[in-house]
Structure formats: structure tokens, C-alpha cells
Design an enzyme around this catalytic site. Sequence first.
Site, PDB file in Angstrom:
ATOM      1  N   LYS A 123      19.124 -40.048 -44.055  1.00 49.04           N
ATOM      2  CA  LYS A 123      18.320 -41.261 -44.142  1.00 49.04           C
ATOM      3  C   LYS A 123      18.198 -41.968 -42.799  1.00 49.04           C
ATOM      4  CE  LYS A 123      19.667 -41.748 -48.951  1.00 49.04           C
ATOM      5  NZ  LYS A 123      18.393 -41.524 -49.656  1.00 49.04           N
TER       6      LYS A 123
ATOM      7  N   LYS B 242      19.499 -27.299 -51.493  1.00 46.39           N
ATOM      8  CA  LYS B 242      19.468 -28.242 -52.594  1.00 46.39           C
ATOM      9  C   LYS B 242      18.044 -28.653 -52.937  1.00 46.39           C
ATOM     10  CE  LYS B 242      21.261 -32.705 -53.967  1.00 46.39           C
ATOM     11  NZ  LYS B 242      21.953 -33.921 -53.581  1.00 46.39           N
TER      12      LYS B 242
ATOM     13  N   LYS C 231      14.195 -34.656 -54.885  1.00 52.40           N
ATOM     14  CA  LYS C 231      12.903 -35.328 -54.896  1.00 52.40           C
ATOM     15  C   LYS C 231      12.528 -35.757 -53.483  1.00 52.40           C
ATOM     16  CE  LYS C 231      10.831 -39.621 -56.314  1.00 52.40           C
ATOM     17  NZ  LYS C 231       9.507 -39.205 -55.954  1.00 52.40           N
TER      18      LYS C 231
END
Length: 338
Positions: free
Chosen positions: A121, A200, A203
Site C-alpha cells: 500500500k 495470491k 481484489k
Amino acid sequence: MKKDKEITILTGDRPTGPLHLGHYVGSLLNRVALQEKYKQYIIIADVQALTDNWEHPEKLKKNILEVALDYLAVGIDPNKSTIFIQSMIPQIAELTIFYLNLVTVARLKRNPTVKTEIQQKGFGESLPAGFFVYPVSQAADITVVKGNLVPVGEDQLPMIEQTNEIVRSFNRIYNCDVLVEAEALIPKFARLPGIDGQAKMGKSLGNAIFLSDPMDVVVEKVMSMYTDPGHIRVEDPGKIEGNVVFTYLDVFAPDSAEVEELKTHYQRGGLGDVKLKRRLIEILNTFLEPIRERRKQLAKDPEYVMNILHEGTQKALAVAEQTLQEVRKAMQLNYYNL
Ligand code: TRP
């Protein structure tokens, strides 16, 4: 898995988007099976979702319904499982504050899942304290109903570990046995890769197939799936390792003998990617069609769905308050009871 003890399951998801095949393989499948035998609580973790979506509460509001629809569509039965909303249980926030004293900043920094997320992030110096400590609030999610079995994907293992450290510290420091340790239940296929070949499916990684994806979207996604970049011509031998189409076939194809044949053929050469992908599309659609259909029916009556969440939340509230009374007593915070 624990045999003799009474088992209480606590598991859940952040409502940041509809659920995808990774969720299904990682935990939904286990939950549908486990609700037949055990008491199961499923938390829709909107407070945890806020830790990186605080500016977009509308996103969570929308996705609480989406996630609930996904649960019901895959076969979570509200008569067997208690589905509830995290922010409606103030006892979780209260527990989190108590637990924060039992956890060091150094320990939080070592949580590998959170570490990866912080990097992904790009928070840098602006890392919000709430995000940094969300494993502590997850410990509160689990312990507030005294959950001792947590069916989750393997990326959640560090959370269970941290939960158990908190449980042990609490019981030791306050000299009680109010809190119970939890065990993670990791499925056979612990992690489904994304359609792009990343380890992985997520979304936010843009590599997911959602349970609610219509047929044409599934076709498009499978057709773009990562296979073997060295497999150029149909007659060339192809590789199975890291080939996402085969990983999905391993998980979703009902007939494993067929998958073995396809693998042999592919490795020998003469089986093209398009033909292989067409077969996966068929298999995925057979799996997804009844889920889509049920989801569509349920989506016509959002009030019915929200009512299920309301009832589940009321049930969870009663259990949470009971736990907090025990916690406050152990911490000697029950001042009026002299
Ligand atoms: N952290 C989990 C995820 O990202 C969601 C979650 C919140 C959870 N609270 C939980 C999972 C409690 C299991 C138990 O998927």
C-alpha cells in the site's frame, strides 16, 4: 483439530468487495461444511476494512450486502451460522483497547502479513496507527465470542499466532482463564493463485475471478490466464508448474483422472492453451452457475438479507457482552460490585 472440547468457530472477511474464488477455496468451502457440526460465527469486518478505507465508508456500506449475498449464495445457512457486523459490536472496540497494552510495537512490526500489506500500500511514514494495530482488533474479533477454531487462508496464520499470544498474556497477567486460544484451520488448497500467476488472488491485485462474475467475464478472465510463456505452438511440449490453468483444474475439476490426462497431453505437446482454457471455462461455469442463480434471487430482496445480518448481530451482541463482563471482572474493572 480439537476433538473433545466444545468448538466455536469465528471467521470472517473484510467487506471491501465481492468475494472471489480465492475466498471460496481459502475458507468458504470449509465454513459451509463446518456449520453442520459446530457453532459458527462469521464476522463482516467493516472496522478492519476502515483501517485502509477510512475515506470511503460508502464502499463498505455497499459491500456488506455483497459479501452477505456471497455467503448465502455459496450455502452459508443463517439458521446454522451467525453472521454479524463488526462495527455493531462495541465490545470488540473495548477489547481492542485493553489488548493494545499487552502488545509491543516491535511485535506488531514483525507480523509478516501486515508487513507485506504496508509495503504493497506504500504507506511509508503515513502508516495509520489503526492499520498497524489491526491484528489486535482481529484478536478481539476472535476472542469476543471465545472462538477456538478459525478457518482461514494461510495468510491469516500470523493473526492467529498474535491472538494466542494476547490470550496467554491476558490470562497470565489477570490471573484467569477467561480467554481461550484459537487454532487456525487451513484448507488443503491453502492459496489460489491469481489469473495472472501471482501467488495470491486478491481484489486489489486485479487478478480475481469473483463468485458473482457473469459467464462472459469468466470467459474473458480464463482466456487471459497465465499458462506457460514458453508454450508457443500447439505441438510444443508445455509446462505444468506455475501454469495457473492446471492449478485451477486441480482445485475445481470434479474428475481428477481427466486432469491427469490433460497434464500428460500438455507436457507431451499437441494440446493448445485455448482448448485447455475452454475446458476450464466449462468447469468453472458449472460450478458458478448455481451460485450466480441463488445470488440473483437473493439480491432481489436486500431487506431480507439485511435482516439476517441484524438478527445475527443481536445474537453476537449478547455473547460479546457476556465475555466483556468476565473480562472486566478479571481486570478488576467491575467497580460497582464491591
Ligand atoms: N483479516 C481477514 C482478511 O483479511 C478478515 C478478518 C477480520 C478475519 N476479522 C477476522 C478472519 C477474524 C478471521 C477471523 O481476510
